[in-house]
Write an enzyme that holds these catalytic residues in place. Sequence first.
Site, PDB file in Angstrom:
ATOM      1  CG  PHE A  23      82.914 -59.078   9.395  1.00  0.00           C
ATOM      2  CD1 PHE A  23      83.189 -60.421   9.497  1.00  0.00           C
ATOM      3  CD2 PHE A  23      81.832 -58.566  10.057  1.00  0.00           C
ATOM      4  CE1 PHE A  23      82.378 -61.263  10.233  1.00  0.00           C
ATOM      5  CE2 PHE A  23      81.010 -59.398  10.803  1.00  0.00           C
ATOM      6  CZ  PHE A  23      81.285 -60.747  10.894  1.00  0.00           C
ATOM      7  N   GLY A  24      86.366 -55.743   8.870  1.00  0.00           N
ATOM      8  CA  GLY A  24      87.340 -55.034   8.059  1.00  0.00           C
ATOM      9  C   GLY A  24      87.181 -53.530   8.117  1.00  0.00           C
ATOM     10  NE  ARG A  25      92.550 -51.031   9.488  1.00  0.00           N
ATOM     11  CZ  ARG A  25      93.772 -50.566   9.663  1.00  0.00           C
ATOM     12  NH1 ARG A  25      94.208 -49.558   8.930  1.00  0.00           N
ATOM     13  NH2 ARG A  25      94.565 -51.097  10.569  1.00  0.00           N
ATOM     14  CB  VAL A  26      84.518 -49.151   5.117  1.00  0.00           C
ATOM     15  CG1 VAL A  26      83.841 -48.661   3.834  1.00  0.00           C
ATOM     16  CG2 VAL A  26      83.930 -50.495   5.535  1.00  0.00           C
ATOM     17  CE  LYS A  84      83.067 -54.758   5.658  1.00  0.00           C
ATOM     18  NZ  LYS A  84      81.694 -55.014   6.079  1.00  0.00           N
ATOM     19  CG  ASP A  93      75.041 -58.353  10.850  1.00  0.00           C
ATOM     20  OD1 ASP A  93      74.443 -58.401  11.941  1.00  0.00           O
ATOM     21  OD2 ASP A  93      76.155 -57.825  10.718  1.00  0.00           O
ATOM     22  CB  ILE A 109      87.474 -49.956  12.062  1.00  0.00           C
ATOM     23  CG1 ILE A 109      88.517 -49.010  11.456  1.00  0.00           C
ATOM     24  CG2 ILE A 109      88.081 -51.336  12.297  1.00  0.00           C
ATOM     25  CD1 ILE A 109      89.732 -48.814  12.330  1.00  0.00           C
ATOM     26  N   GLY A 110      84.917 -52.056  11.216  1.00  0.00           N
ATOM     27  CA  GLY A 110      83.960 -52.995  11.767  1.00  0.00           C
ATOM     28  C   GLY A 110      84.624 -54.306  12.114  1.00  0.00           C
TER      29      GLY A 110
END
Length: 622
Positions: free
Chosen positions: A350-353, A368, A464, A347-348
């Site tokens: 900007f969303g879950r992977v 993602k 990034d 989980i980052g």
Amino acid sequence: MLLKIVFLALLSQVAHLAGDDFTYNGFNGVNLTLDGLASITPNGLLSLTNDTIHGQGHAFYSVPQKFKKYPADNVLSFSTTFVFGIIPEDPTLGSAGFTFVLSPTSDLMTQGSPNYFLGLFNMTNNGNQSNHIFAVEFDTYNSPEANDINNNHVGIDINGYISKKSYPAGFTSDEDGKFHDLLLFSGEPMQVWIEYNATDMQINVTLSPLWTPKPKNALLSCSVNLSSIILDQMFVGFSASTGTIYTYQYILGWSFKVDGKVPELNLSSLPPLPRIKKKAKILSLWLPIALLVFVLITAAVTFVVLRRKKFSELHEDWELDLDSTRLSYEQLYKATRGFKDENLLGIGGFGRVYRGVLPASRVDVAVKRLSYESKHGVRESVAEIVSLDKLRHRNIVQLLGYCRLKSELLLVYEFMPNGSLDNFLFSKGEQTLDWGQRFHIIKGVASGLLYLHEGWDQVVIHRDIKASNVLLDSDMNGRLGDFGLARLYDHSAAPHTTNVVGTLGFLAPELARSCKATTSSDVFAFGAFLLEVACGRRAIEPSKHDEIEEVLVDWVFENWKMGMIHETKDPRLGDNYVLEELDLVLKLALLCSHPSPSARPSMREATAILNGDLALPPLLQE
């Protein structure tokens, strides 16, 4: 006499309004300053967040408190106690967290951001001494950007979201002397005591389950002089945020006191936390057969409708121009087995992977899920991201396709079996990389970044670049991924002004002035990435006692000036490295991370230097 009585009454009222203590056993009828997601529930709970993702909420006592006595400039002692409860969307996952905060303003919506910023700071003001923010965080998300120790900790924050000191949530029992873990997002109420002793300049934070007496030993203690942090008058209250999943964060009761012992809460009069109601039975055994048949038919029709709605997607005419591979949501749902937790890769911000296998081709993929709450900029963002599926390079993670729902964008990438590079560089276990592997990965990422800057139809600014966004394939090749922040423009066009995004330690200094991401700002981040790989350290490490040591680029630069640059290498390398290559990487990193954009090499020049086709220019002291 009557005038005297009236005067004393007015004086008493003024003293109450500007009082230095208050106690709330529940919040019905309480006049707090609320914004964002914060509200007071009908039964008297202070709700800091709700079922909104990527949001923030604030609640402050409406009158600022006086923390200094004239003419002295020293901060007075203060203490507070409150009871809180956190109920997450998913009982196994936390999301961001909340803080008790002292702030010079009660309007933090304009300067705070959600997710790991906790509603207190944003990308540009984080760490500024002018913030005058003191906070104690109760964090339920493990954010690499914040150098968090885990997803269940308490921390002391001063002017920034990277904690000065933190510790896993729990308490030391007075009965057995043992430390007991507490899960902050368990849905159970807990009590906190925060005390600042102005004489000793000591902050103590104590945590315990509700109805358990205050433990003698504090969970967290920290020596800090708050005189330059806390102003004469400060607002006291709470700040909270949510991330990729929503979380209900409640305060049940709150007591505060300046220069004295905080009044105790009446725990028996606190409002209860909401409980999840059990679903009522739809059918009863006594129902007639005819009614049962009717219900079954209705259920079947409802199932079909809900299934169609569940797998419904959003299509717009402008997507026909994207010329990208669009996958159905049903395909991705089956590929990830319904996006179950056992398939969750991470989980980052900007969303879950999720890991998955496409049903038809049997190709391993990483899916993602990105959420957005409004249509503003959706067309531009979607077009920009999915156009990247045309990128073809051995050192770039391939975007295989996408899918759009009403409030979600799903991106499908190649699956990288060896995960991200930072797991090898920063893990506390024995898993690491030898120098040959590291140098190979460095050259691969440089090649991929050169392709983005010069080798494609448009210029791609990644924005990034860091070890956590470099993935490793089955042959341990470095593949640059996560293009969620990427920006594109034509080779002949000038960069656009945009929001400053990225990760601290990798942001080029000129971004704060121009707000224009360029190939040169990418090169700056690439320099910090080189140091991550060579030194085995994160770009920002607030645990270091020396201010220079906190910032990796500054620390390596100081060692270079003292003729000790090789001492900065990752100790786990031992003696198994090529000195000339290590020297080249460290010095190239400093050149790439030069404060002046004009002094940095292009990625073409940096790649040529790494491949031995171009000599490294001499470094100059600033």
